[in-house]
Design a protein around this motif. Structure first.
Motif, PDB file in Angstrom:
ATOM      1  N   TRP A 180       0.814  -1.372  -0.084  1.00  0.00           N
ATOM      2  CA  TRP A 180       0.041   0.335  -0.149  1.00  0.00           C
ATOM      3  C   TRP A 180       0.865   1.264  -0.080  1.00  0.00           C
ATOM      4  CZ3 TRP A 180      -0.821   3.541   4.215  1.00  0.00           C
ATOM      5  CH2 TRP A 180      -1.814   4.485   3.870  1.00  0.00           C
ATOM      6  N   CYS A 181       1.923   1.391   0.808  1.00  0.00           N
ATOM      7  CA  CYS A 181       2.843   2.464   0.864  1.00  0.00           C
ATOM      8  C   CYS A 181       3.420   2.708  -0.560  1.00  0.00           C
ATOM      9  CB  CYS A 181       3.721   2.236   1.917  1.00  0.00           C
ATOM     10  SG  CYS A 181       3.197   2.539   3.589  1.00  0.00           S
ATOM     11  N   GLN A 182       3.978   1.678  -0.902  1.00  0.00           N
ATOM     12  CA  GLN A 182       4.603   1.771  -2.370  1.00  0.00           C
ATOM     13  C   GLN A 182       3.570   2.320  -3.308  1.00  0.00           C
ATOM     14  OE1 GLN A 182       6.236  -2.075  -2.812  1.00  0.00           O
ATOM     15  NE2 GLN A 182       8.190  -1.889  -1.903  1.00  0.00           N
ATOM     16  N   LYS A 183       2.405   1.863  -3.196  1.00  0.00           N
ATOM     17  CA  LYS A 183       1.460   2.254  -4.273  1.00  0.00           C
ATOM     18  C   LYS A 183       1.055   3.808  -4.231  1.00  0.00           C
ATOM     19  CE  LYS A 183      -3.098   1.371  -6.219  1.00  0.00           C
ATOM     20  NZ  LYS A 183      -4.343   0.413  -6.044  1.00  0.00           N
ATOM     21  N   GLU A 184       1.029   3.905  -2.728  1.00  0.00           N
ATOM     22  CA  GLU A 184       0.542   5.436  -2.400  1.00  0.00           C
ATOM     23  C   GLU A 184       1.580   6.183  -2.475  1.00  0.00           C
ATOM     24  OE1 GLU A 184      -2.578   6.413  -2.165  1.00  0.00           O
ATOM     25  OE2 GLU A 184      -3.359   4.439  -2.748  1.00  0.00           O
ATOM     26  N   LYS A 185       3.210   5.920  -2.538  1.00  0.00           N
ATOM     27  CA  LYS A 185       4.182   6.817  -2.716  1.00  0.00           C
ATOM     28  C   LYS A 185       4.355   7.189  -1.106  1.00  0.00           C
ATOM     29  CE  LYS A 185       4.612   7.580  -7.348  1.00  0.00           C
ATOM     30  NZ  LYS A 185       3.873   6.625  -7.930  1.00  0.00           N
ATOM     31  N   LYS A 186       4.058   6.306  -0.248  1.00  0.00           N
ATOM     32  CA  LYS A 186       4.592   6.935   1.197  1.00  0.00           C
ATOM     33  C   LYS A 186       5.522   6.221   1.759  1.00  0.00           C
ATOM     34  CE  LYS A 186      -0.553   7.326   2.319  1.00  0.00           C
ATOM     35  NZ  LYS A 186      -0.547   8.885   2.735  1.00  0.00           N
ATOM     36  N   THR A 187       6.362   6.872   2.712  1.00  0.00           N
ATOM     37  CA  THR A 187       7.582   6.135   3.253  1.00  0.00           C
ATOM     38  C   THR A 187       7.043   5.617   4.533  1.00  0.00           C
ATOM     39  OG1 THR A 187       8.076   8.390   4.584  1.00  0.00           O
ATOM     40  CG2 THR A 187       9.121   7.949   2.430  1.00  0.00           C
ATOM     41  N   ILE A 210       4.547   6.113   9.284  1.00  0.00           N
ATOM     42  CA  ILE A 210       4.531   6.378   7.800  1.00  0.00           C
ATOM     43  C   ILE A 210       4.263   7.968   7.661  1.00  0.00           C
ATOM     44  CG2 ILE A 210       2.591   6.359   6.259  1.00  0.00           C
ATOM     45  CD1 ILE A 210       1.526   3.735   7.426  1.00  0.00           C
ATOM     46  N   ASP A 211       5.151   8.061   6.760  1.00  0.00           N
ATOM     47  CA  ASP A 211       5.730   9.458   6.516  1.00  0.00           C
ATOM     48  C   ASP A 211       5.943  10.223   7.581  1.00  0.00           C
ATOM     49  OD1 ASP A 211       4.940   9.455   3.878  1.00  0.00           O
ATOM     50  OD2 ASP A 211       2.946  10.106   3.957  1.00  0.00           O
ATOM     51  N   ASP A 212       6.958   9.703   8.320  1.00  0.00           N
ATOM     52  CA  ASP A 212       7.675  10.323   9.559  1.00  0.00           C
ATOM     53  C   ASP A 212       6.707  10.494  10.902  1.00  0.00           C
ATOM     54  OD1 ASP A 212      10.151  10.455   8.456  1.00  0.00           O
ATOM     55  OD2 ASP A 212       9.695  12.164   7.359  1.00  0.00           O
ATOM     56  N   LYS A 213       5.333   9.884  10.641  1.00  0.00           N
ATOM     57  CA  LYS A 213       4.420  10.041  11.834  1.00  0.00           C
ATOM     58  C   LYS A 213       4.007   8.544  12.441  1.00  0.00           C
ATOM     59  CE  LYS A 213      -0.433  11.302  12.976  1.00  0.00           C
ATOM     60  NZ  LYS A 213      -1.436  12.015  12.407  1.00  0.00           N
ATOM     61  N   LYS A 229       1.990  -7.222  14.245  1.00  0.00           N
ATOM     62  CA  LYS A 229       1.057  -6.930  15.146  1.00  0.00           C
ATOM     63  C   LYS A 229       0.747  -5.229  14.925  1.00  0.00           C
ATOM     64  CE  LYS A 229       0.754  -8.489  19.081  1.00  0.00           C
ATOM     65  NZ  LYS A 229       0.958  -8.579  20.765  1.00  0.00           N
ATOM     66  N   ALA A 230       2.092  -4.590  14.698  1.00  0.00           N
ATOM     67  CA  ALA A 230       1.984  -3.212  14.577  1.00  0.00           C
ATOM     68  C   ALA A 230       1.529  -2.674  13.117  1.00  0.00           C
ATOM     69  CB  ALA A 230       3.316  -2.442  14.556  1.00  0.00           C
ATOM     70  N   SER A 231       1.473  -3.679  12.218  1.00  0.00           N
ATOM     71  CA  SER A 231       1.111  -3.296  10.957  1.00  0.00           C
ATOM     72  C   SER A 231      -0.467  -3.935  10.903  1.00  0.00           C
ATOM     73  CB  SER A 231       1.533  -4.287  10.051  1.00  0.00           C
ATOM     74  OG  SER A 231       3.057  -4.229   9.884  1.00  0.00           O
ATOM     75  N   LYS A 232      -0.981  -4.894  11.502  1.00  0.00           N
ATOM     76  CA  LYS A 232      -2.458  -4.953  11.816  1.00  0.00           C
ATOM     77  C   LYS A 232      -2.933  -3.787  12.278  1.00  0.00           C
ATOM     78  CE  LYS A 232      -5.687  -8.474  13.174  1.00  0.00           C
ATOM     79  NZ  LYS A 232      -5.746  -9.875  14.087  1.00  0.00           N
ATOM     80  N   ARG A 233      -2.450  -3.043  13.349  1.00  0.00           N
ATOM     81  CA  ARG A 233      -3.403  -1.875  13.918  1.00  0.00           C
ATOM     82  C   ARG A 233      -3.040  -0.896  12.994  1.00  0.00           C
ATOM     83  NH1 ARG A 233      -0.327  -2.487  19.769  1.00  0.00           N
ATOM     84  NH2 ARG A 233      -1.621  -4.386  20.604  1.00  0.00           N
ATOM     85  N   ALA A 234      -2.097  -0.638  12.053  1.00  0.00           N
ATOM     86  CA  ALA A 234      -2.138   0.275  11.369  1.00  0.00           C
ATOM     87  C   ALA A 234      -3.193   0.092  10.188  1.00  0.00           C
ATOM     88  CB  ALA A 234      -0.673   0.544  10.571  1.00  0.00           C
ATOM     89  N   PHE A 235      -3.482  -1.146   9.680  1.00  0.00           N
ATOM     90  CA  PHE A 235      -4.325  -1.536   8.615  1.00  0.00           C
ATOM     91  C   PHE A 235      -5.779  -1.041   9.140  1.00  0.00           C
ATOM     92  CE2 PHE A 235      -7.971  -4.533   7.743  1.00  0.00           C
ATOM     93  CZ  PHE A 235      -7.943  -4.601   6.369  1.00  0.00           C
ATOM     94  N   PHE A 236      -6.043  -1.092  10.484  1.00  0.00           N
ATOM     95  CA  PHE A 236      -7.469  -0.740  10.790  1.00  0.00           C
ATOM     96  C   PHE A 236      -7.573   0.822  10.986  1.00  0.00           C
ATOM     97  CE2 PHE A 236      -7.473  -5.196  12.266  1.00  0.00           C
ATOM     98  CZ  PHE A 236      -8.689  -5.761  11.829  1.00  0.00           C
ATOM     99  N   ALA A 237      -6.198   1.542  11.026  1.00  0.00           N
ATOM    100  CA  ALA A 237      -6.189   2.860  10.873  1.00  0.00           C
ATOM    101  C   ALA A 237      -6.441   3.529   9.871  1.00  0.00           C
ATOM    102  CB  ALA A 237      -5.173   3.530  11.686  1.00  0.00           C
ATOM    103  N   PHE A 238      -6.305   2.765   8.594  1.00  0.00           N
ATOM    104  CA  PHE A 238      -6.404   3.096   7.104  1.00  0.00           C
ATOM    105  C   PHE A 238      -7.260   2.092   6.346  1.00  0.00           C
ATOM    106  CE2 PHE A 238      -2.210   4.898   8.743  1.00  0.00           C
ATOM    107  CZ  PHE A 238      -2.078   6.001   8.177  1.00  0.00           C
TER     108      PHE A 238
END
Length: 246
Positions: A180-187, A210-213, A229-238
């Motif tokens: 997702w980050c690569q597609k959206e050009k996010k770091t 993500i994007d320094d945040k 686990k952190a990625s899963k939490r980020a998934f629900f945030a986005f």
């Protein structure tokens, strides 16, 4: 070199119902028990066959993985005529995910058949999936491809493979987030560090940015688990945008 016959015979003195348990799992009697003896021998036994090769389930695990991929690929090809290569590959990965194979191994209680010097409680979860793959490899050698396909269909495909449900299943939140980050050009960045808590078992903590945040934090007994686990939490945030990648 240890005497393989004496060691394997000792299994049957301690676990005389090995053959019966195996017959129950296969729903038929094995033709060549030697393949199954190997399929349930852990490398910690440190034994070799008559040619001096290691006698354990690891090579059968490799073979079983190939058999599973072949049977599942054939099933998906026939069941989803409109699916392109990318879709079919992703669906196959979901079906033969480590998590899924571990569950299948647990359901069959394969750990009860293992000959090992390691206490059962000290094995990681992956031992269950490894044994399932080794069993598939042994079945292929013992009974051939058709019987192997029949076993996989009955034990895995019929009870667990539902195309519609699998389409919405995520097998790796980290892989999904990176895609997702690569597609959206996010770091993105996973900052992992030792957790100096009071637990007896070593833990790791991770901050996912993500994007320094910082968007998610997690803690687990391994770096890989903490990142997932952190990625899963980020998934629900986005989720509103990231779910389109599934």
């Amino acid at each position: 070199m240890k005497n393989i016959r004496n060691i394997l015979n000792s299994r049957f003195k301690r676990n005389g119902n090995f053959f019966m348990q195996l017959t129950k799992i296969l729903e038929s009697k094995p033709k060549e028990i030697k393949y199954y003896r190997r399929a349930f021998t852990h490398r910690s036994m440190n034994i070799k066959d008559s040619k001096g090769n290691p006698f354990n389930y690891e090579r059968l695990e490799f073979l079983g993985d190939a058999m599973l991929s072949s049977v599942i690929a054939s099933h998906l090809y026939l069941e989803v005529p409109g699916g392109d290569e990318g879709y079919l590959t992703k669906m196959r990965s979901k079906i033969v995910s480590r998590e899924h194979l571990n569950e299948l191994g647990k359901q069959l209680n394969l750990i009860d058949l293992v000959e090992s010097k390691i206490p059962p409680g000290q094995f990681g979860d992956n031992i269950h999936g490894n044994l399932f793959e080794a069993l598939i490899g042994a079945i292929f050698l013992d009974r051939g491809y058709k019987y192997c396909e029949k076993f996989i269909t009955k034990r895995l495909i019929i009870p667990h493979v539902d195309i519609e449900t699998l389409e919405g299943k995520v097998i790796s939140y980290k892989s999904l987030l990176i895609e997702w980050c690569q597609k959206e050009k996010k770091t993105f960045n996973y900052h992992v560090y030792d957790d100096t808590g009071n637990d007896e078992i070593r833990h790791f903590s991770v901050k996912l940015s993500i994007d320094d945040k910082v968007v998610a934090k997690a803690r687990a007994t391994s770096k890989k688990k903490a990142e997932e686990k952190a990625s899963k939490r980020a998934f629900f945030a986005f989720q509103s945008t990231m779910s389109k990648m599934i």
